[in-house]
Scaffold this active site. Structure first.
Site, PDB file in Angstrom:
ATOM      1  N   GLU A   4       0.781  -1.138   0.044  1.00  0.00           N
ATOM      2  CA  GLU A   4      -0.159   0.035  -0.129  1.00  0.00           C
ATOM      3  C   GLU A   4       0.862   1.265   0.114  1.00  0.00           C
ATOM      4  O   GLU A   4       1.792   1.333   0.947  1.00  0.00           O
ATOM      5  CB  GLU A   4      -0.789  -0.098   1.400  1.00  0.00           C
ATOM      6  CG  GLU A   4      -1.631   1.300   1.351  1.00  0.00           C
ATOM      7  CD  GLU A   4      -2.191   1.410   2.961  1.00  0.00           C
ATOM      8  OE1 GLU A   4      -2.476   2.609   3.366  1.00  0.00           O
ATOM      9  OE2 GLU A   4      -2.513   0.190   3.428  1.00  0.00           O
ATOM     10  N   LYS A  16     -11.627  -1.321   7.177  1.00  0.00           N
ATOM     11  CA  LYS A  16     -10.174  -0.982   7.798  1.00  0.00           C
ATOM     12  C   LYS A  16     -10.739  -0.738   9.313  1.00  0.00           C
ATOM     13  O   LYS A  16     -11.225   0.507   9.357  1.00  0.00           O
ATOM     14  CB  LYS A  16      -9.499   0.069   6.987  1.00  0.00           C
ATOM     15  CG  LYS A  16      -8.202   0.413   7.832  1.00  0.00           C
ATOM     16  CD  LYS A  16      -7.522   1.655   6.891  1.00  0.00           C
ATOM     17  CE  LYS A  16      -6.031   1.994   7.784  1.00  0.00           C
ATOM     18  NZ  LYS A  16      -5.578   3.028   6.837  1.00  0.00           N
ATOM     19  N   GLY A  35      -1.574  -1.725  15.410  1.00  0.00           N
ATOM     20  CA  GLY A  35      -1.736  -2.580  16.721  1.00  0.00           C
ATOM     21  C   GLY A  35      -1.242  -3.950  16.343  1.00  0.00           C
ATOM     22  O   GLY A  35      -1.379  -4.851  16.999  1.00  0.00           O
TER      23      GLY A  35
END
Length: 209
Positions: free
Chosen positions: A43, A132, A162
């Site tokens: 990405e 997301k 996370g």
């Protein structure tokens, strides 16, 4: 590449590198390290103005070996520019109807950031391929996935933030569809990135087994 094929590849790989870099050369080095370690989805964040240039350069160099998408796409104009540059999927920290429309028009998977179940359901109604979990994944960790998928087992979830080597297995076992990883797959030398990519792909394979 057709939309269902892109979605399947994202799920099969299970992880994407979140890349923010000011040069094509560094993006290429990151991509080579990721591919060496088995990560073939990247990405490219539109937090930097050269994102379109990076997307095009990676597509030209790696062809179908790499699945390159755009991140931090906040509006329809940016979504269209990213798709024209060759982005195969669109990811954002927010839910935008105009971005959804553009992605649907071009048959490109869209993964908007959603913070509530209401937003997640709205995202699916707008045709999103994934939601997301942002910024929720930073705060709740892997336990977030069953909280969402118990009442909504069909909800396709991308965790962004996370995710660590220590908890990645829990994310996968809890049913997340894919995770976004930054520093582990973008910092250090090409060899460092390849080593981390191998660790990540090994964890995903073992957790899914």
């Amino acid at each position: 590449m057709l939309k269902p094929d892109i979605e399947k590849r994202i799920i099969n790989t299970g992880v994407m590198a979140i890349v923010r870099t000011e040069t094509v050369e560094r993006a290429t080095e990151i991509a080579e390290g990721c591919l060496e370690g088995g990560v073939d989805v990247l990405e490219i964040s539109y937090t930097l103005s050269n994102a379109g240039e990076v997307i095009k350069a990676l597509n030209d160099r790696f062809k179908n070996k790499l699945l390159v998408g755009a991140g931090t796409v906040l509006d329809g104009e940016t979504a269209r520019l990213a798709i024209l540059a060759g982005a195969k999927f669109i990811i954002a920290p927010n839910l935008s109807k105009e971005v959804a429309v553009v992605c649907n028009r071009y048959r490109i998977p869209y993964a908007p950031g959603c913070a509530t179940v209401t937003e997640m359901v709205q995202a699916l109604e707008l045709g999103a391929s994934f939601v997301k979990a942002f910024p929720l994944s930073n705060f709740y960790g892997p336990s977030l996935v069953p909280v969402i998928k118990t009442p909504l087992p069909y909800m396709p979830i991308l965790a962004s933030g996370g995710v660590t080597l220590d908890n990645l297995g829990d994310w996968i076992r809890n049913g997340v569809d894919s995770v976004g990883v930054g520093g582990l797959l973008t910092k250090g030398s090409k060899a460092d990135i390849a080593t981390n990519a191998r660790k990540i792909t090994d964890i995903i394979r073992d957790a899914r087994a």
